[in-house]
Design a protein around this motif. Structure first.
Motif, PDB file in Angstrom:
ATOM      1  N   UNK A 163       0.817  -1.223   0.000  1.00 53.81           N
ATOM      2  CA  UNK A 163       0.000   0.000   0.000  1.00 53.81           C
ATOM      3  C   UNK A 163       0.847   1.268   0.000  1.00 53.81           C
ATOM      4  N   UNK A 164       1.881   1.282   0.819  1.00 52.09           N
ATOM      5  CA  UNK A 164       2.723   2.484   0.891  1.00 52.09           C
ATOM      6  C   UNK A 164       3.897   2.432  -0.084  1.00 52.09           C
ATOM      7  N   UNK A 165       4.040   1.301  -0.790  1.00 54.76           N
ATOM      8  CA  UNK A 165       5.147   1.086  -1.731  1.00 54.76           C
ATOM      9  C   UNK A 165       6.499   1.292  -1.052  1.00 54.76           C
ATOM     10  N   UNK A 166       6.569   0.834   0.201  1.00 57.96           N
ATOM     11  CA  UNK A 166       7.760   1.048   1.012  1.00 57.96           C
ATOM     12  C   UNK A 166       8.320  -0.277   1.506  1.00 57.96           C
ATOM     13  N   UNK A 167       9.636  -0.357   1.522  1.00 57.28           N
ATOM     14  CA  UNK A 167      10.317  -1.520   2.100  1.00 57.28           C
ATOM     15  C   UNK A 167      11.205  -1.047   3.232  1.00 57.28           C
ATOM     16  N   UNK A 168      11.221  -1.796   4.313  1.00 58.24           N
ATOM     17  CA  UNK A 168      12.099  -1.544   5.452  1.00 58.24           C
ATOM     18  C   UNK A 168      13.050  -2.718   5.541  1.00 58.24           C
ATOM     19  N   UNK A 169      14.329  -2.431   5.526  1.00 58.96           N
ATOM     20  CA  UNK A 169      15.336  -3.480   5.523  1.00 58.96           C
ATOM     21  C   UNK A 169      16.296  -3.266   6.682  1.00 58.96           C
ATOM     22  N   UNK A 170      16.478  -4.301   7.496  1.00 57.49           N
ATOM     23  CA  UNK A 170      17.502  -4.297   8.528  1.00 57.49           C
ATOM     24  C   UNK A 170      18.634  -5.145   7.955  1.00 57.49           C
ATOM     25  N   UNK A 171      19.825  -4.579   7.908  1.00 55.38           N
ATOM     26  CA  UNK A 171      20.918  -5.273   7.235  1.00 55.38           C
ATOM     27  C   UNK A 171      22.250  -4.991   7.918  1.00 55.38           C
TER      28      UNK A 171
END
Length: 136
Positions: free
Chosen positions: A94-102
């Protein structure tokens, strides 16, 4: 089952209704109230361990080209989570967002961008930023 249906249709309507009703009541799914106990040995237990990371970093990414949550977002999320150096990734359609912990020692922002682009020709990254907070 097919033979059963053929036999029912050859009978008169009231008899066939009675047979179908009886079949549904007595032959349908039988739920049981009994408890099923499954024993798991220590060697079979899944151990959840935090991945060893040298430098924990969080990235927020805007992804264009996704058309659905089940196919597109899930594919990108699966690809990111299987990437070496990624601890966890969550893609929100929906927000076209990705959250990545790396691990910033093992992977950089350009590498993460390439993983998304490699997930499909239609996906592009419009912005990616390293941040200190998760899900603003």
């Amino acid at each position: 089952m097919i033979i059963f249906v053929k036999i029912i249709f050859k009978m008169n309507f009231s008899t066939s209704k009675w047979i179908l009703f009886s079949f549904l009541i007595f032959g349908a799914c039988k739920n049981s109230d009994s408890v099923k106990v499954i024993s798991v040995s220590d060697s079979d237990k899944v151990k959840i361990e935090e991945k060893n990371i040298a430098e924990k970093a969080i990235a927020k990414m805007s992804i264009e080209g996704m058309t659905c949550a089940i196919g597109c977002a899930a594919t990108i999320q699966k690809k990111l989570n299987s990437t070496s150096g990624v601890v966890s990734a969550t893609v929100d359609f929906k927000s076209k967002t990705a959250w990545i912990v790396y691990d910033a020692q093992a992977l950089n922002l350009e590498g993460i961008t390439q993983v998304v682009k490699a997930s499909g020709d239609v996906y592009s990254v419009s912005s990616i930023d390293r941040t200190d907070t998760f899900k603003e």
